[in-house]
Design a protein around this motif. Structure first.
Motif, PDB file in Angstrom:
ATOM      1  N   PHE A 652       0.860  -1.181   0.000  1.00 41.35           N
ATOM      2  CA  PHE A 652       0.000   0.000   0.000  1.00 41.35           C
ATOM      3  C   PHE A 652       0.897   1.232   0.000  1.00 41.35           C
ATOM      4  N   GLU A 653       0.946   1.940  -1.107  1.00 40.69           N
ATOM      5  CA  GLU A 653       1.782   3.138  -1.183  1.00 40.69           C
ATOM      6  C   GLU A 653       1.102   4.282  -0.440  1.00 40.69           C
ATOM      7  N   ASN A 777       0.667 -11.915   4.744  1.00 40.34           N
ATOM      8  CA  ASN A 777       1.713 -11.584   5.715  1.00 40.34           C
ATOM      9  C   ASN A 777       2.214 -12.827   6.432  1.00 40.34           C
ATOM     10  N   TYR A 778       1.341 -13.806   6.622  1.00 36.73           N
ATOM     11  CA  TYR A 778       1.753 -15.067   7.246  1.00 36.73           C
ATOM     12  C   TYR A 778       2.767 -15.790   6.356  1.00 36.73           C
ATOM     13  N   ALA A 786      14.216 -17.736   4.572  1.00 37.32           N
ATOM     14  CA  ALA A 786      14.785 -18.552   3.492  1.00 37.32           C
ATOM     15  C   ALA A 786      14.915 -17.770   2.192  1.00 37.32           C
ATOM     16  N   TYR A 787      14.006 -16.839   1.957  1.00 35.22           N
ATOM     17  CA  TYR A 787      14.003 -16.032   0.736  1.00 35.22           C
ATOM     18  C   TYR A 787      13.833 -14.560   1.130  1.00 35.22           C
ATOM     19  N   PRO A 788      14.482 -13.659   0.431  1.00 33.85           N
ATOM     20  CA  PRO A 788      14.196 -12.240   0.663  1.00 33.85           C
ATOM     21  C   PRO A 788      12.782 -11.900   0.209  1.00 33.85           C
ATOM     22  N   VAL A 789      12.076 -11.124   1.017  1.00 35.26           N
ATOM     23  CA  VAL A 789      10.788 -10.569   0.608  1.00 35.26           C
ATOM     24  C   VAL A 789      11.087  -9.177   0.067  1.00 35.26           C
ATOM     25  N   LEU A 790      10.836  -8.971  -1.228  1.00 32.68           N
ATOM     26  CA  LEU A 790      11.388  -7.791  -1.893  1.00 32.68           C
ATOM     27  C   LEU A 790      10.844  -6.465  -1.368  1.00 32.68           C
ATOM     28  N   TYR A 791       9.538  -6.356  -1.246  1.00 32.30           N
ATOM     29  CA  TYR A 791       8.975  -5.050  -0.915  1.00 32.30           C
ATOM     30  C   TYR A 791       8.061  -5.147   0.296  1.00 32.30           C
ATOM     31  N   LYS A 792       8.223  -4.202   1.211  1.00 32.90           N
ATOM     32  CA  LYS A 792       7.358  -4.115   2.381  1.00 32.90           C
ATOM     33  C   LYS A 792       7.069  -2.642   2.637  1.00 32.90           C
ATOM     34  N   ARG A 797       5.135  -4.536   6.599  1.00 33.63           N
ATOM     35  CA  ARG A 797       4.021  -5.385   6.174  1.00 33.63           C
ATOM     36  C   ARG A 797       3.902  -5.406   4.652  1.00 33.63           C
ATOM     37  N   VAL A 798       3.312  -6.500   4.151  1.00 30.34           N
ATOM     38  CA  VAL A 798       2.927  -6.568   2.743  1.00 30.34           C
ATOM     39  C   VAL A 798       1.416  -6.412   2.667  1.00 30.34           C
ATOM     40  N   ALA A 799       0.925  -6.251   1.466  1.00 27.89           N
ATOM     41  CA  ALA A 799      -0.522  -6.119   1.299  1.00 27.89           C
ATOM     42  C   ALA A 799      -1.132  -7.518   1.190  1.00 27.89           C
ATOM     43  N   HIS A 800      -1.853  -7.781   0.124  1.00 29.85           N
ATOM     44  CA  HIS A 800      -2.521  -9.070  -0.058  1.00 29.85           C
ATOM     45  C   HIS A 800      -1.645 -10.061  -0.798  1.00 29.85           C
TER      46      HIS A 800
END
Length: 950
Positions: A652-653, A777-778, A786-792, A797-800
């Motif tokens: 969410f920007e 988010n879960y 184990a893996y990078p989550v690119l954008y938060k 938090r991430v969105a959906h």
């Protein structure tokens, strides 16, 4: 012991239908993500500045029984008369074996687009059958895997003709005998591109040297069956392209477009077992000469081989697609009509060429008998040669006869002020013909009228068709049922497992929502039936529109767009019309972030706009300063911007309202891509954020199933100042500007979205959005080690949806994102969205429908894949001969010689895979390069199958 009542309601299915995790599971998941409550998580995720002020409320949720009762009451408001209206829509009989085992079968309607060919072999075979059937019927070399509807296909053919014609002309000629909706959609498509459209008689008004192409209706909308061979020859002499809009049932009897040397044929396969549905959905087709196949829009199924050399199907020539070529794409089409094309192909398999020909002969014979009776009454029937449609001049009696026909249970077509059109179809019975005669003043018995054919020998087909063995199989119902079952078993759909595709929102298509679509009151209504016969549809469409306005914060809705990409196009045309009405024709620049959906720039190009890209900032947000600078640079020419919210990066920007203000300051309009609306419903409204128009993917957020790549619907919602510029339709008060053949797109699937809203209520829809965000988010939290989550977001938090970076595996172990995707097949999962919007990554969207157990199974599979890559990194696994590089594994890998340095059990039963109910990929990894280099897009002969295996 006294009897104690529980507070559990056995008929409240809300929490067991769309929302997967139980309250206890949600508590466990919230603990993992580090949020005290679900509302606390939402407060951390969705910026307070965009949150809607009032809760979404349109009454309490209905139970399934209440919703089905409401749908039954609504359906009963429609009146189903026998339709002899024609104009591109005809009564047809859906074989029950197809209705029950395909249309009503979640194995077929919940599947995703076949971008992962190994788990789509059943659908791909059915589509190859469709392509073969349409190529054979039209007499042309290659057919695609379907388009949205006949009018859209005709407009696509015009655009294709402009691309491939050597003529330098800028005019497209349209046969005046084309269906009115086709002519109108062609005009809509041509106008923003600066092309002229000339409508007239091809034999009197066509000037081949002044056009780049022409389209002819065959048979014509008023019934004419004409031979266009000489006209087509004159077009070719002038370096122009010939298109024919041909009815496929008639082609079982009539000389084919190929025999007339046409370059392109288009049409609708609706009458091949697909109900009219008040206008849709139906599968259109396009067939072309071999020389033009690489310029053809839409999907194309081809034959390739897998890693063992066995025959395997795949989507061919995918580099033509809009996600790759963007504004240089051949078209913006993203949704095909796969489920309907599968039905049409199975109709062909079920009947075979003899059955199709027998149906066509019966239709023509009954039409001829009807004409003879009318002639006996003293009427002149036109034309002399026809297949199923005739036109009668009745002078001032038109309204009297039309009303008398309705009183007799039959709808006829008014043509102008003095004529009546009649089209006979597969459902027409002798009693219906007698009712028509009575309306015209006659009392004949059907058996008393004799008639020969109205088609001369030179107009008849001289070539065979549908010769492949698949169209000659034993059509006993047992064999048909087993064939359909065998194909469905080769696919992976939502009825088997989670499909975690980012941006595609593969959520539950609830059974209760699906039931009404085959009710005759919804399924068998003609789109141009008198308005007083469609009151149920009118009520449903108006009520659903009001609900969508409440959800989005807009003022008006058009249901006409047949797909999300068509919604984008319609939204931009609406903005364009607004600027033109204000005298701002020069506003043609559209700002589009580089992270936007690939269809966005393709749609902008089709709407006559110039695409100006805007880069992303390092955190994945739109670069606001560059956005502002480009808005200022193009201020005088700025027409619109296209924003996807939440962003395609899954965030969410926080500054989205600022972006909207910038565009408005410079005179532009804000188009918000509603592909990610599943993260907004009940929490934020695009209309409040600052958007002027937004399309909604009903096949995503609002539960219409993907159907293997279609049907879809992409209605657009707009602010009040744009409402008068929404798409019109020639059958609605003569309005112009349609983008689809039907006034309301594909309304027979609207009961799905309506019942979803009824059964969830405002509170349930909001809860679904919250749980979708929780589930994403879960997964992000479980995989982030184990893996990078690119954008938060700034709060972590991430969105959906979330983007998992698998490029680290390629750098350290040579494991590509393709390897991860194929290994997930061994685990029983469809891969997430691959390499988009960032190359080498996976975009994951779990939706609210998935339970914690399924989310955990997916996470376990992804974590196990990371460990398999680690084994390569540490030298414990061969870098080129390992489970990841050889995935997917098939049953064949359980037998015969085994010379690989890992066990069969490791190969076939990785973590996440079920032991008893394991999904087995029917083929090993498909060779894409081989398929494009050796392009075969029709069913190969049986001996070719053996050659591929040797």
């Amino acid at each position: 012991m006294p009897f104690e009542f529980t507070d559990y309601d056995p008929y409240d299915f809300a929490n067991r239908r769309h929302i997967g995790p139980s309250p206890a599971e949600m508590a466990e998941m919230l603990s993992v993500v580090g949020a005290e409550t679900l509302d606390a998580l939402i407060d951390e995720t969705v910026p307070a500045s965009i949150r809607q002020k009032e809760p979404l409320d349109f009454g309490p949720p209905m139970t399934e029984r209440q919703a089905l009762d409401a749908l039954r009451e609504t359906a009963d408001k429609n009146r189903n008369l026998v339709s002899l209206i024609g104009q591109g829509y005809y009564g047809t009989i859906t074989p029950p074996v197809i209705q029950r085992n395909i249309l009503e079968n979640p194995a077929w309607y919940t599947a995703y687009t076949p971008y992962q060919p190994e788990i789509s072999q059943g659908r791909l075979e059915a589509l190859l059958n469709f392509q073969t059937m349409m190529s054979d019927l039209t007499g042309l070399d290659v057919a695609n895997a379907s388009l949205l509807d006949e009018a859209t296909a005709a407009a696509e053919a015009m655009a294709m003709a402009h691309r491939v014609a050597k003529s330098k002309a800028n005019t497209f000629f349209v046969d005046e005998n084309c269906h009115p909706q086709t002519i109108a959609v062609i005009r809509t498509r041509a106008e923003p591109l600066g092309w002229s459209v000339a409508v007239g008689d091809p034999f009197a008004d066509l000037k081949p040297g002044e056009v780049f192409g022409a389209i002819f209706q065959y048979p014509g909308t008023y019934g004419h069956v004409r031979d266009f061979t000489d006209v087509i020859a004159s077009l070719h002499a002038a370096s122009a392209i010939a298109v024919m809009a041909a009815d496929p049932l008639s082609l079982a009897l009539l000389k084919t477009p190929g025999e007339m040397n046409a370059d392109i044929a288009v049409g609708s396969t609706q009458r091949f077992g697909v109900p009219m549905g008040y206008g849709g959905p139906h599968a259109a087709y396009m067939a072309v000469k071999d020389a033009h196949k690489r310029s053809m829009p839409g999907r194309l199924v081809g034959v390739s081989v897998d890693a063992r050399g066995n025959r395997a199907y795949r989507l061919a020539l995918q580099t033509r697609e809009q996600h790759i070529r963007r504004e240089k794409a051949t078209s913006n089409i993203c949704t095909a009509q796969v489920l309907l094309a599968v039905m049409a192909s199975m109709y062909g398999v079920f009947h075979g060429p003899k059955g199709i020909k027998a149906i066509a002969q019966r239709v023509h014979t009954r039409a001829s008998i009807l004409a003879s009776g009318l002639e006996k009454l003293g009427y002149t029937v036109e034309p002399d040669a026809f297949f199923d449609t005739m036109t009668i001049d009745v002078g001032r009696l038109q309204r009297v006869i039309l009303d008398a026909a309705v009183a007799g249970g039959v709808n006829l077509r008014p043509v102008g002020e003095t004529r009546i059109g009649i089209s006979v179809d597969e459902r027409t019975r002798p009693g219906n013909i007698e009712a028509v005669w009575r309306a015209f003043g006659g009392t004949f018995a059907f058996a008393a009228i004799e008639s020969g054919w109205r088609l001369s020998e030179e107009r008849l087909r001289q070539t065979d068709y549908m010769t492949h063995p698949v169209f000659h199989m034993n059509r006993a119902e047992s064999e048909m049922t087993r064939y359909i079952r065998r194909l469905s078993d080769r696919d992976l759909a939502l009825d088997r497992s989670m499909i975690p595709l980012g941006s595609c929102t593969m959520k539950l298509n609830a059974t209760a929502e699906m039931l009404p679509i085959t009710w005759p009151e919804f399924a068998e209504l003609h789109p141009f039936a008198p308005a007083d016969q469609a009151l149920g549809y009118r009520f449903l469409i108006e009520d659903l529109s009001e609900k969508l306005c409440a959800i989005t914060g807009f003022d008006a809705v058009s249901m006409q767009p047949n797909s999300g990409a068509q919604g984008e196009y319609a939204g931009l045309l609406t903005i364009r019309a607004f600027h033109k009405a204000n005298g701002d024709d020069h506003r043609t620049v559209c700002l589009i972030p580089t992270s936007a959906h690939g269809t966005n720039p393709a749609s902008a190009q089709m709407a006559g706009m110039t695409v100006v890209p805007v880069k992303s900032a390092e955190n994945g947000d739109i670069d606001v300063e560059e956005f502002r600078a480009k808005a200022e640079q193009y201020s005088d020419r700025l027409a619109a911007c296209m924003i996807t919210y939440p962003s395609t990066h899954g965030v969410f920007e926080a500054r989205v309202a600022e972006l909207c203000e910038i565009v408005h300051e410079h005179g532009g309009q804000v188009y918000l891509d509603g592909a990610n609306m599943n993260a907004l419903v009940g929490l934020a409204r695009p209309g409040d954020i600052g958007a002027d128009v937004c399309h909604l993917n009903l096949h995503k957020t609002f539960c219409i199933p993907h159907g293997g790549g279609g049907p879809g619907m992409g209605p657009i919602a707009v602010k009040a100042h744009l409402a008068r510029h929404l798409p019109g339709h020639p059958m609605l008060s003569g309005e112009e500007g349609p983008v689809s053949a039907g006034p309301y797109g594909s309304p027979s699937i609207l009961p799905i979205s309506w019942s979803y809203c009824l059964m969830m209520g405002g509170e349930g829809l909001t809860q679904a959005t919250k749980v979708a965000i929780l589930n994403a988010n879960y997964i992000a939290k479980r995989l982030e080690g184990a893996y990078p989550v690119l954008y938060k977001s700034g709060t972590g938090r991430v969105a959906h949806e979330c983007i998992i970076d698998t490029r680290i595996l390629q750098e350290s172990a040579g494991v590509t994102v393709d390897d991860v995707a194929k290994r997930l097949i061994d685990c029983g999962f469809h891969a997430p969205t691959m390499s988009w919007p960032v190359a080498g990554t996976l975009m994951i969207e779990p939706t609210e429908s998935e339970t914690k157990a399924e989310l955990d199974r997916f996470c376990e599979a992804m974590l196990a894949i990371r460990e398999e890559a680690r084994a390569i990194e540490e030298g414990r696994s061969d870098p080129k001969n390992n489970p990841l590089k050889n995935a997917p594994h098939t049953v064949e890998d359980l037998v015969g010689e085994w010379d690989r340095p890992y066990s069969r059990e490791e190969a076939c039963y990785p973590p996440g895979a079920f032991r008893v109910d394991k999904y087995w990929s029917p083929v090993n990894r498909v060779d894409n390069v081989y398929g494009d280099r050796n392009l075969v897009c029709a069913c190969p002969p049986m001996e070719a199958y053996q050659e591929a295996a040797e």
